[in-house]
Design an enzyme around this catalytic site. Structure first.
Site, mmCIF file in Angstrom:
data_model
loop_
_atom_site.group_PDB
_atom_site.id
_atom_site.type_symbol
_atom_site.label_atom_id
_atom_site.label_comp_id
_atom_site.label_asym_id
_atom_site.label_seq_id
_atom_site.Cartn_x
_atom_site.Cartn_y
_atom_site.Cartn_z
ATOM 1 N N ARG A 1 0.806 -1.161 -0.001
ATOM 2 C CA ARG A 1 0.274 0.053 -0.128
ATOM 3 C C ARG A 1 1.014 1.366 0.032
ATOM 4 O O ARG A 1 1.958 1.169 0.746
ATOM 5 C CB ARG A 1 -0.970 0.008 1.279
ATOM 6 N N HIS B 1 -1.121 -0.285 -9.902
ATOM 7 C CA HIS B 1 -1.646 -0.967 -8.880
ATOM 8 C C HIS B 1 -2.373 -2.413 -9.293
ATOM 9 O O HIS B 1 -3.444 -2.788 -9.387
ATOM 10 C CB HIS B 1 -2.988 -0.473 -8.019
HETATM 11 C C1 GLV Z 1 -5.019 -5.635 -3.723
HETATM 12 O O1 GLV Z 1 -4.608 -4.448 -3.629
HETATM 13 C C2 GLV Z 1 -5.467 -6.363 -2.884
HETATM 14 O O2 GLV Z 1 -5.742 -6.074 -1.563
HETATM 15 O O3 GLV Z 1 -5.996 -7.672 -3.024
#
Ligand code: GLV
Length: 310
Positions: free
Chosen positions: A225, A273
Site C-alpha cells: 500500500r 496497482h
Molecule cells: C489488492 O491490492 C488487494 O488487496 O488484493
C-alpha cells in the site's frame, strides 16, 4: 431465493463474479452498485473500496467479503457495521504478486535497465556483476503473499529474510519480528519488498529512518500500500543515492496524480496497482464455500480481525 449479494466495486462490472457465484450456488440475486434495490434484502456484500457508510445502510447484512486480500479499504470506514469480515484467498493473485517482485528484482539484479541504456547508446559495456548468493532479499510481511514470495526468492538461491509483527518461521528464510527485528531486516536488505498489510501500526513505517537503515544503494519494491511510505522520505533517499531505485505499484493517492514526481523520476518505475489483480475464477471457491457456511451456520474461513487490521 436466499438473501441478495451486493457487488460493491467501481473497478469492474461484476459480470464474471455473478457467473462464478451462480456456478457454485445456483441462481443468485446479484445486485450491482447502481441497482442495489431494496437494501433490506442484502445478506452478503462483496466489496472493494465501498463509500463510507454504504455497508451500514444494509440493515440485514450478515457478511462482508473483501474483494482484495488487503482489508484497509474496509476498515477505514468509521461506520463499518459489526458483521463478520472475510477476505478472498486467491492463489492466482498470490502467484501474480510473487511474480511481480521476482520480475523487478531480477531485472535490477541483472542490470537490465543499464544494458537497455547502453543499447540505446550503441555501447558494448559489461556491468559489474553481483553474485546471487550476495544479493540479500528482505520481505516486509510474511502472510500468504510474503511467504510465497520469500520461498520463490530462496529457491533461486538469494539469501532471503522476512519480517512480520509476530514471530514466524519459514524453511530456508531467515525471519525477524518486532521493532528491533525491523531494523535488522532493513540493515540486511539489498532489495526490499513490501507486502505488509496497512494498519495503524504500519502506516508510514517506511520513513526517512527506515530508508537510512537500508544498505547504501538498496532497491525498493512496493506492492502493498502507498500508505506505508512517506513519499518525501522515499524521494529524498532516491535523490541522495541512498536508494538506487524503486518500483511502485501502490500510492498514497490512487490514481497517482498526473503532476506527481514519481511519474518522471529517473529511478522510479510506476505501475497502476496491478501487481496482483483479483481473479474471480481463482478467488470464488473460498467465497462460495463461505456463503454456504454462512447459510447453514458453519464457521467462516479467512476471517479477518478488525482490531489487528488484517
Ligand atoms: C489488492 O491490492 C488487494 O488487496 O488484493
Amino acid at each position: 431465493m436466499a438473501g441478495a449479494i451486493a457487488y460493491i466495486s467501481r473497478d469492474t462490472d461484476g459480470v464474471l463474479w455473478k457467473k462464478v457465484l451462480e456456478a457454485g450456488l445456483g441462481p443468485v440475486d446479484f445486485r450491482r452498485l447502481d441497482a442495489l434495490g431494496d437494501k433490506t434484502d442484502i445478506e452478503v456484500a462483496l466489496a472493494w473500496k465501498p463509500a463510507s457508510g454504504l455497508l451500514a445502510s444494509f440493515p440485514n447484512l450478515k457478511l462482508i467479503v473483501s474483494l482484495g486480500m488487503g482489508v484497509d479499504h474496509l476498515l477505514s470506514d468509521d461506520k463499518l457495521p459489526d458483521v463478520p469480515i472475510t477476505r478472498i484467498m486467491d492463489d492466482g493473485l498470490i502467484g501474480q504478486m510473487s511474480e511481480y517482485a521476482l520480475y523487478w528484482a531480477l531485472r535490477h539484479h541483472r542490470d537490465i535497465d543499464k544494458y537497455a541504456a547502453s543499447q540505446r547508446a550503441r555501447t558494448w559495456k559489461v556491468e559489474d556483476f553481483v553474485d546471487t548468493i550476495h544479493r540479500r532479499i528482505g520481505i516486509l510481511g510474511l502472510g500468504t503473499i510474503g511467504q510465497d514470495t520469500a520461498k520463490k526468492f530462496a529457491a533461486l538461491g538469494f539469501p532471503t529474510a522476512g519480517w512480520s509483527r509476530t514471530a514466524k518461521s519459514l524453511p530456508g528464510v531467515e525471519t525477524f519480528h518486532g521493532r528491533d527485528g525491523f531494523r535488522r531486516l532493513l540493515a540486511g536488505s539489498d532489495i526490499l519488498v513490501n507486502v505488509l498489510p496497512l494498519t495503524r501500526e504500519t502506516r508510514g513505517i517506511l520513513d526517512a529512518k527506515a530508508f537510512a537503515a537500508l544498505p547504501k544503494g538498496a532497491y525498493f519494491i512496493n506492492m502493498a500500500r502507498g500508505g506505508h511510505v512517506v513519499d518525501e522520505a522515499l524521494l529524498a533517499a532516491l535523490d541522495s543515492g541512498q536508494l538506487s531505485g524503486a518500483v511502485l505499484d501502490v500510492f498514497n493517492t490512487e490514481p497517482l496524480p498526473a503532476d506527481h514526481p514519481y511519474w518522471t523520476h529517473p529511478k522510479v518505475h510506476v505501475t497502476p496497482h496491478i501487481a496482483g489483480a483479483t481473479n474471480p475464477r481463482t478467488a470464488s471457491p473460498g467465497v462460495i464455500e463461505n456463503i454456504k457456511r454462512l447459510r447453514r451456520g458453519g464457521e467462516l474461513m479467512h476471517r479477518i480481525d478488525p482490531k489487528a487490521g488484517y
